[in-house]
Design a protein around this motif. Structure first.
Motif, short mmCIF file in Angstrom:
data_model
loop_
_atom_site.label_atom_id
_atom_site.label_comp_id
_atom_site.label_asym_id
_atom_site.label_seq_id
_atom_site.Cartn_x
_atom_site.Cartn_y
_atom_site.Cartn_z
N PRO A 1 42.15 -21.28 -37.22
CA PRO A 1 41.22 -21.02 -38.32
C PRO A 1 39.77 -20.98 -37.85
O PRO A 1 39.38 -21.65 -36.89
N VAL A 2 38.96 -20.21 -38.60
CA VAL A 2 37.52 -20.14 -38.36
C VAL A 2 36.81 -20.00 -39.70
O VAL A 2 37.19 -19.16 -40.52
N LEU A 3 35.78 -20.83 -39.93
CA LEU A 3 34.91 -20.72 -41.10
C LEU A 3 33.56 -20.24 -40.62
O LEU A 3 32.91 -20.93 -39.81
N ALA A 4 33.13 -19.08 -41.11
CA ALA A 4 31.89 -18.50 -40.59
C ALA A 4 31.08 -17.88 -41.71
O ALA A 4 31.61 -17.54 -42.78
N ILE A 5 29.76 -17.68 -41.43
CA ILE A 5 28.86 -16.97 -42.33
C ILE A 5 28.64 -15.58 -41.76
O ILE A 5 28.24 -15.43 -40.59
N THR A 6 28.89 -14.58 -42.56
CA THR A 6 28.78 -13.20 -42.10
C THR A 6 27.33 -12.75 -42.14
O THR A 6 26.42 -13.46 -42.62
N ASN A 7 27.11 -11.50 -41.63
CA ASN A 7 25.75 -10.93 -41.65
C ASN A 7 25.23 -10.74 -43.06
O ASN A 7 24.01 -10.74 -43.28
N SER A 8 26.16 -10.56 -44.02
CA SER A 8 25.73 -10.38 -45.41
C SER A 8 25.68 -11.70 -46.18
O SER A 8 25.68 -11.72 -47.40
N SER A 9 25.67 -12.81 -45.43
CA SER A 9 25.55 -14.16 -46.01
C SER A 9 26.76 -14.54 -46.86
O SER A 9 26.64 -15.33 -47.81
N ASP A 10 27.93 -14.00 -46.54
CA ASP A 10 29.17 -14.44 -47.17
C ASP A 10 29.77 -15.57 -46.35
O ASP A 10 29.60 -15.62 -45.12
N LEU A 11 30.49 -16.44 -47.02
CA LEU A 11 31.18 -17.55 -46.36
C LEU A 11 32.66 -17.21 -46.34
O LEU A 11 33.29 -17.12 -47.40
#
Length: 758
Positions: free
Chosen positions: A88-98
């Motif tokens: 698993p990975v929890l990340a913030i995308t370039n569009s500020s989505d979680l």
């Protein structure tokens, strides 16, 4: 939820690239073995597995600073676990989505806000709230708005928004399974701003107390010896939400619904290093939804709460198990008078209808004018500040279910029939009257013995004993076996010494006077003729006759008096004429004295049709002659017809003839008057017809004694013999008709005396 497993990052020994910051950025994602820890160290965010096999991975928040198994308070992907061996990975995308993703390219959970700018961060706050925050400080998403099974202090739990259910707590499926279970907790969709309910799938499981409707209200709970929990409910119009705070600003308190359906208030006990329950619902069996049945309630004021019937109701199954609820002791009927009985300290029932903008009187009137309305409750909210509706009016129709009673409940008003309904008598209420009655009997016995030994009024006493002994054989008259005695002096005073101005009428038995006794209404005094040959037996029958009429609510016997050889009866005065006016004004023959069983007279005195054949034909009479007269009267009462009635069907010369034919053809029910059918059990009426036909049999020896007649009427188990054909029916041929005409002519030659009054 305290869990007997450890988070994945410990399994990886924390030696890998473990993160311990409180923030997640675009350049710093959260991977397996990493954690975010709040600034104060109270909470942690990371991956965990609910089983030792680690085949399912979840993203969650748990308490970080307490020992023992971790306690999960929030799960992101509860219904979409990441399955091993995927990472698993929890990340913030370039569009500020979680976004939560795995190595297989799946996205089991994500927060997509479609923000125009970049640079958002995910921060775990000290309250246990995970927030997604833009660089300008604006929070675009937070985990507190999406709870799973737990409410934490300072969380704003939104119960309803624009009169619709907003948030919902959903229990785990099992102790080690975070997926959504069967039990949940939310506002009631029918009234989300007034009551909170736990559900088993779609059915209500436990209902909390209905709110008053105030814009701001609250309560306090003692979590332990030093901490107090404050609950605040806020209704701002479109929104209704609840928040919890704790006195020492500790976060070690939580409200959660477990996999068994219990809503629990928990606080951390530092001495035992465990979670302590300081409140839960349901905590007793009768708190389960509608477990007590309709028109019952769970009584929380008892040491052991149990089901009780509402006032005016009793258990439907006859015992105290309340498996079927309770039923009204007296049914409500539209158009009949009713009243509202107040019940205090109530958790009001479910399925109410909320009527807005009503005063207390208007709320009561809403329920009163609707005959299907069974209860109402009202709260005055005018003291709560400026509100669009300063009241809360609730009304119910039909059954009342899931009610409760506690020290903090409210008033409600239940509709009952107007006749007062007494509760089931207690043991004391039963025993005390019995003891008092026995003592009274003992006193009466002592007084009687004293009077007997003194030798005073022996004759009067003996006559009274004969009369009362006769009464004691009647079951219907058990409660009236002691006819009150009135002194002769009182009767003289009441009738003004039997003044002619008080004379109501006279008959074969004597005169009837109007009298007024102190403390009594106007009464009638019957003065039986002196030296008339009227004996004790007939006097007894007179008392019995009036008492029987009393039992049928026709006339009421008030007292009696024996003065020497003179007998007097005091009974209810009937201003609309006496009973004989409605029973065809007949008179009974004055036949023989107390020392006679049978005799012959030279003069027939009585009313034809009521006289026995042997008396009318031959002047012979006996104790069975009165039996015949009583039988005629009994048939008249049942049928509503006279002995010789123009209403009788053609070819039947008398009521006796008509009654016998219907009895013989097994059509006796056709004899019964419609008013009698409506008010009396049919089997009792048919029994009266049977007894009446036994009384009017031709031969005196076939007729029963009056004592037997009374026993037949009163005792339904007494066997009745088959009646024989009465003489008037047997003579149906031409010869019989001639004999009957001859008999009638001979009777007409006799002197028939009819009583003027009775």
């Amino acid at each position: 939820m305290a869990m007997r497993y450890i988070p994945i990052f410990i399994l990886l020994f924390l030696s890998s690239s473990c993160k311990s910051d409180d923030q997640l950025t675009h350049t710093k994602p959260l991977t397996l073995g990493d954690t975010l820890i709040s600034n104060g160290g109270g909470f942690a965010l990371g991956f965990f597995s609910p089983s030792s096999s680690n085949t399912s991975l979840y993203l969650g928040i748990w308490y970080h600073n307490i020992p023992g198994p971790i306690t999960i308070v929030w799960v992101a992907n509860r219904d979409n676990p990441i399955l091993a061996p995927s990472s698993p990975v929890l990340a913030i995308t370039n569009s500020s989505d979680l976004v939560l993703s795995d190595s297989q390219g799946r996205t089991p959970w994500a927060v997509k806000k479609n923000s125009t700018g970049a640079g958002a961060t995910a921060v775990l706050l000290d309250e246990g709230n995970l927030v997604l925050r833009l660089p300008n400080g604006k929070i675009t998403w937070q985990s507190f708005d999406h709870p799973t099974d737990t409410v934490l202090p300072k969380m704003r739990f939104l119960v309803s928004y624009k009169a619709k259910v907003a948030m919902r707590l959903v229990a785990w499926k099992g102790p080690d399974d975070p997926s959504s279970g069967d039990f949940s907790c939310s506002g009631d969709p029918s009234s989300p701003d007034l009551q909170f309910v736990t559900w088993n799938k779609t059915e209500p499981y436990c209902r909390l107390t209905v709110r008053s409707g105030k814009s701001v209200s609250g309560g306090t709970y003692l979590t332990n010896t030093s901490s107090v929990l404050y609950q605040t409910s806020v209704n701002s119009g479109d929104e209704f939400y609840v928040t919890y705070t704790i006195s020492d600003n500790s976060t070690l308190m939580r409200l959660m619904i477990d996999y068994t359906g219990k809503l629990k208030y928990l606080s951390w006990n530092r001495h035992t290093s465990s979670w302590a329950i300081f409140g839960e619902h349901p905590y007793v069996p009768c708190e389960l939804y509608a477990s007590c049945g309709p028109f019952s309630y769970c009584d929380f004021t008892q040491i052991t709460p149990a089901c009780q019937c509402l006032d005016g109701f009793e258990p439907d199954d006859g015992v105290n198990f309340f498996s079927k609820g309770c039923y009204r002791q007296e049914a409500l009927k539209c158009g009949k008078q009713s009243h509202f009985a107040p019940l205090s300290g109530m958790k009001v029932p479910d399925n109410f209808f909320h009527i807005r903008n009503r005063s207390l009187d208007e709320c009561a009137a809403e329920c009163s004018r609707n005959c299907s309305c069974t209860a109402y409750a009202y709260s005055d909210l005018s003291s709560a500040g400026a509100m669009a509706d300063p009241s809360r009016c609730l009304v119910w129709s039909g059954e009342l279910i899931d009610a409760g009673k506690s020290t903090s409940g409210e008033n409600m008003y239940i509709r009952l029939a107007n006749s007062p309904v007494n509760k089931k008598p207690t043991t004391e209420q039963i025993l005390l009257p019995i003891i008092a009655f026995l003592l009274l009997l003992a006193c009466i016995a002592l007084v009687g013995i004293y009077k007997y030994k003194a030798g005073k009024w022996r004759k009067k006493k003996n006559q009274k004993k004969l009369m009362l002994g006769y009464f004691s054989t009647s079951k219907e008259l058990e409660g009236n076996s002691t006819v009150p005695s009135v002194t002769f002096e009182d009767i003289l005073s009441a009738t003004n010494f039997f003044a002619d101005s008080n004379l109501l009428g006279r008959g074969g038995f004597g005169k009837v006077y109007k009298g007024t006794f102190e403390g009594e209404n106007v009464v009638a005094v019957k003065r039986l003729s002196q030296n008339s040959g009227q004996g004790t037996v007939e006097f007894r029958n007179e008392v019995v006759l009036i008492a029987k009429l009393q039992h049928k609510n026709l006339v009421r016997l008030l007292g009696c008096c024996i003065h020497g050889d003179e007998k007097l009866l005091i009974y209810e005065y009937l201003p609309n004429k006496s009973l004989d006016s409605y029973l065809f004004d007949f008179g009974m023959a004055r036949i023989f004295g107390a020392n006679q069983n049978q005799a012959n007279t030279n003069r027939v005195v009585g009313t034809y049709g009521y006289m026995s054949p042997e008396y009318a034909m031959r002047g012979a009479f006996s104790v069975k002659s009165d039996t015949y007269s009583f039988g005629v009267l009994l048939l008249e009462i049942v049928s509503g017809l006279k002995i010789s009635s123009p209403q009788l069907i053609a070819n039947f010369s008398s009521l006796i003839t008509y009654a016998w034919r219907l009895w013989e053809d097994e059509k006796a029910t056709e004899l019964v008057d419609c008013s009698v059918v409506a008010s009396c059990p049919l089997h009792e009426v048919l029994r009266c017809i049977h007894v009446g036909l036994l009384c009017v049999q031709d031969h005196p020896n076939d007729r029963p004694l009056m004592s037997s007649v009374m026993n037949m009427i009163e005792n339904e188990n007494a066997l009745l013999p088959t009646p024989k054909q009465p003489i008037y029916f047997a003579e149906s041929n031409y010869e019989g008709a001639e004999a009957r005409e001859s008999m009638e002519n001979s009777v007409n030659e006799m002197s028939i005396t009819t009583l003027e009054g009775r």
